[in-house]
Enzyme design. Structure first.
Site, short mmCIF file in Angstrom:
data_model
loop_
_atom_site.label_atom_id
_atom_site.label_comp_id
_atom_site.label_asym_id
_atom_site.label_seq_id
_atom_site.Cartn_x
_atom_site.Cartn_y
_atom_site.Cartn_z
N HIS A 1 0.82 -1.21 0.00
CA HIS A 1 0.00 0.00 0.00
C HIS A 1 0.86 1.27 0.00
O HIS A 1 0.40 2.33 0.45
CB HIS A 1 -0.95 0.03 1.21
CG HIS A 1 -1.79 -1.20 1.35
ND1 HIS A 1 -2.96 -1.40 0.67
CD2 HIS A 1 -1.60 -2.32 2.10
CE1 HIS A 1 -3.47 -2.58 1.00
NE2 HIS A 1 -2.66 -3.16 1.86
N SER B 1 15.63 21.08 -15.33
CA SER B 1 14.50 21.97 -15.53
C SER B 1 14.98 23.22 -16.26
O SER B 1 16.09 23.70 -16.05
CB SER B 1 13.91 22.38 -14.17
OG SER B 1 13.05 23.49 -14.29
N GLU C 1 9.96 8.17 -16.71
CA GLU C 1 8.60 8.68 -16.90
C GLU C 1 8.09 8.37 -18.31
O GLU C 1 6.91 8.05 -18.50
CB GLU C 1 8.57 10.18 -16.64
CG GLU C 1 8.74 10.53 -15.17
CD GLU C 1 8.86 12.03 -14.93
OE1 GLU C 1 8.69 12.45 -13.78
OE2 GLU C 1 9.13 12.79 -15.89
#
Length: 457
Positions: free
Chosen positions: A153, A274, A287
């Site tokens: 979980h 970034s 990703e």
């Protein structure tokens, strides 16, 4: 090719709508390979002459050279790669090129070309998967004794060997290898000679062409041979499940490398920054692995939706079987091009991982199982330890710092052996059940993994 039947030219809009060159030009060399085997069979059966066979061979060699140089610009009005190649061959060698299609339909021709292509691509994918699994084995060996949190979980559950986690991914991919081998076997049937749907009145030798092309067997039913695309579904099914497993692994690696977890370090070469925030290190590769999995799932559903309502045998809908397949294969190629190297370069910060266990509560199950060995029913042991955990949370106490008297207040009769069990390394080592995270068991998993890859290589 069908002007004998029609009194009107095909509308240009129809040509643009129905052409598949934007997809199937990549199949040129496989189509030529199938055509050469077909021509050899025709010559063997005296359906074309040896001179015509030699002309076909030399013509296709020239065409392959043109393709490799980029000189062959296919014509959209000829619809697809198959008709472009035949037309160019006929331009070069005349009637011999026009005889090539004897005893063959585009239906069995396309099926043969596609199966040859699928077999070759899946063979390359298998090699890439073995490389990825080898990378996981190397990481498992390096991190066999590194202890990290295990989660259920996404909540800290129990300590595990990092090698055990790497081997969990390995096991997922080993099942994918079985799916891959099944897909390869399903593609290993030769439809050449099935014709449009009913075979041929000509004395074709299907066994000869199947053997020449490296197929292990023939399609047994000509209608099924040209009308089914099960092998494409099987290739997409494997691809999708493999992508899902890659996505799950990518998700774990992304989470564990975040500042909030921080015990896994991704290599700079596989991350980006970034445009605005100088401090950022973004796991873009992982990703994208995760993001492109959605495409794979979509392509699997696409082929099922295409197939579900088609009548026997060939329908033009089946031209669309390639779009999702080619896209999925491209994604597989890109993923397998980056994941093995990324995995090999990942580092684990064992000290940071150890800090995650500061409250010691991940060892609560060990305490409960200690009580079981002293005759306490597990449900009762669970309740007692749960009460102890609640007290530790309220009092901000760590399980590592408790005295024997503290334990006795909640657990009853305990002895000094309990204190030696409240230890991360001991907790992992003692989980020695078959397949468990114990260091000895992880070594066993790695050894079995090495045996598997040695058999596959």
């Amino acid at each position: 090719m069908w002007k004998g039947r029609f009194s009107q030219e095909t509308d240009r809009k129809v040509q643009a709508f129905s052409q598949s060159l934007d997809l199937d030009w990549r199949l040129a060399r496989w189509d030529i390979r199938g055509s050469l085997a077909h021509a050899e069979m025709l010559a063997k059966q005296d359906l074309i002459s040896q001179e015509e066979l030699e002309a076909i061979r030399s013509g296709f060699q020239e065409i392959m050279d043109e393709i490799e140089r980029g000189d062959f610009i296919p014509d959209e009005s000829l619809e697809d790669v198959h008709m472009n190649l035949e037309h160019r061959l006929t331009e070069k060698i005349g009637d011999a090129g026009a005889r090539l299609h004897t005893g063959r339909s585009r239906n069995d021709q396309v099926g043969t070309t596609m199966r040859l292509y699928v077999k070759d691509v899946l063979c390359q994918v298998k090699s890439g998967m073995i490389d990825l699994m080898d990378a996981l084995l190397n990481r498992a060996e390096s991190h066999r004794e590194t202890i990290v949190p295990g989660y259920t979980h996404l909540q800290q559950a129990q300590p595990v060997s990092m090698g055990h986690l790497w081997m969990a991914y390995f096991q997922s991919f080993s099942r994918d290898l079985k799916r891959l081998e099944f897909a390869m076997d399903e593609a290993d049937e030769c439809p050449l000679g099935c014709g449009a749907l009913a075979g041929s009145t000509l004395p074709l030798d299907r066994e000869y062409t199947a053997e020449a092309l490296g197929f292990s067997r023939l399609c047994e039913n000509s209608m099924d041979g040209v009308g089914q695309r099960d092998y494409i579904f099987d290739a997409l099914s494997f691809s999708t499940m493999f992508a899902v497993h890659c996505s799950r692994m990518a998700e774990d690696l992304i989470i564990y490398s975040s500042a909030e977890f921080g015990w896994l370090k991704l290599p700079d070469a596989f991350c980006t920054g970034s445009s605005m925030m100088p401090q950022k290190k973004n796991p873009d590769v992982l990703e994208l692995v995760r993001g492109r999995t959605g495409q794979m799932i979509g392509h699997l559903v696409d082929i099922l939706a295409t197939l579900k309502g088609l009548p026997m045998t060939y329908d033009r809908d089946l031209q669309e079987d390639k779009r999702g397949l080619f896209s999925s294969f491209d994604v597989l190629s890109h993923v397998l091009g980056v994941l093995p190297s990324l995995v090999r370069a990942i580092e684990v910060d064992a000290d940071r991982a150890a800090e995650s266990f500061a409250d010691g509560l991940a060892l609560a199950t060990d305490v409960a199982e200690y009580l079981v060995t002293r005759g306490v029913p597990f449900r009762e042991a669970h309740h007692r330890v749960g009460s102890l955990v609640g007290w530790c949370v309220r009092e901000e106490r760590s399980l590592f710092d408790l005295t024997l008297e503290d334990f006795e207040d909640f657990l009853g009769d305990v002895d000094e052996n309990l204190l030696s069990l409240v230890d991360l390394e001991a907790a992992v080592a003692r989980r020695d059940t078959l397949g468990g995270t114990g260091f000895r068991q992880v070594s066993r998993q790695i050894e079995r993994g090495r045996d598997l890859l040695s058999r596959l290589s």
